[in-house]
Write an enzyme that holds these catalytic residues in place. Structure first.
Site, PDB file in Angstrom:
ATOM      1  N   LYS A  70      71.210  59.152  12.638  1.00 53.76           N
ATOM      2  CA  LYS A  70      71.744  59.810  11.447  1.00 53.76           C
ATOM      3  C   LYS A  70      71.721  61.339  11.526  1.00 53.76           C
ATOM      4  O   LYS A  70      72.531  62.005  10.877  1.00 53.76           O
ATOM      5  CB  LYS A  70      70.989  59.337  10.202  1.00 53.76           C
ATOM      6  CG  LYS A  70      71.228  57.862   9.871  1.00 53.76           C
ATOM      7  CD  LYS A  70      70.532  57.449   8.595  1.00 53.76           C
ATOM      8  CE  LYS A  70      70.790  55.990   8.266  1.00 53.76           C
ATOM      9  NZ  LYS A  70      70.176  55.565   6.988  1.00 53.76           N
ATOM     10  N   GLY A 240      66.295  46.377  -0.232  1.00 52.35           N
ATOM     11  CA  GLY A 240      67.123  47.018   0.775  1.00 52.35           C
ATOM     12  C   GLY A 240      68.513  46.417   0.884  1.00 52.35           C
ATOM     13  O   GLY A 240      69.475  47.118   1.212  1.00 52.35           O
TER      14      GLY A 240
END
Length: 277
Positions: A70, A240
């Site tokens: 990321k 999640g």
């Protein structure tokens, strides 16, 4: 190449075999009638990322990125959105007609959408467990919700300055606390756990009698010991999978140029896949 000719997408990361992204995106394609679209999964670490991007041929619409990519991807992009730049985390790469690579972050609106779905639209203060890329996205989501103060409990002292820098850029009052004191985080009206599997297990016995809302970004294994204890005490739990589905909805819409993506169908596909594990 026209947007209509770009029909390839994939998730990259390391490890990647656990990723549910292919299940969610493929379910969306099927429901939306995008029979000629494909979505793959590739094991790619930081060292291999530049080569992978360089070797991509025609037909690519976008990429989903998970850890540890990321941040590593940012220098390899032509442009990143203001949202992604603020937290220095990109989880979505879109390819333009002229071959440019645009980075974005759908985790941030995904976190807000998952909380909003459970009736959480604003909190006076919150606690974040962990100080990695997902934690930075959580801070951005909390800033957009108008949260007054956030305490971040990092597992290592090296990111204290970085965490405070995120808060300054976001206009959010952020203070840091030692991981050894993480049990005090559970008294906040909203607790967002962004740590890897097992990291918060020791907190399961410290859940208060009347907990607020827990957002645990893990989805496998699920429920985590902390989420299980939280539910037993009557607290609201956001998991999640909720985050994964909401951010994937945005990815599907941006990569394909179609919408709305079928949230319920994608969630059902993710739940079915988890049950098979």
């Amino acid at each position: 190449m026209s947007a209509a000719s770009r029909k390839k997408a994939a998730v990259l990361g390391s490890p990647i075999t656990h990723s549910l992204s292919p299940v969610l995106h493929r379910a969306a394609y099927a429901e939306m009638g995008l029979a000629d679209w494909e979505y793959g999964r590739h094991e790619v670490d930081e060292a291999a990322l530049p080569g992978f991007l360089a070797e991509l041929g025609e037909g690519w619409a976008g990429l989903s990125l998970t850890m540890p990519l990321k941040r590593a991807v940012i220098p390899l992009l032509d442009e990143i959105s203001e949202t992604a730049a603020t937290v220095e985390a990109v989880n979505t790469v879109l390819f333009t007609d002229d071959g440019r690579r645009i980075g974005d972050n759908t985790d941030i609106p995904g976190i807000r959408a998952a909380l909003r779905e459970r009736g959480v639209t604003a909190v006076e203060h919150a606690a974040v467990l962990g100080a990695g890329a997902t934690a930075s996205s959580a801070l951005a989501a909390l800033a957009a919700m108008g949260t007054g103060e956030v305490t971040v409990y990092g597992r290592g002292g090296g990111r204290v300055a970085e965490v405070r820098g995120w808060g300054e850029r976001l206009g959010l009052a952020v203070r840091t606390a030692d991981w050894a004191d993480a049990a005090t985080a559970l008294r906040a009206p909203l607790v967002i756990a962004t740590t890897p599997a097992g990291a918060t297990d020791f907190l399961a016995g410290a859940v208060p009698e009347r907990p607020g809302t827990l957002f645990d970004v893990l989805y496998d294994p699920w429920p985590t010991p902390l989420a299980q204890a939280w539910s037993r005490s009557g607290g609201a739990v956001v998991g999640g999978l909720d985050l994964l589905v909401h951010q994937a909805v945005l990815q599907v819409e941006r990569m394909t140029g179609r919408g709305p993506a079928p949230l319920a169908v994608m969630r059902a596909a993710g739940e079915a896949a988890l049950k098979e594990r």
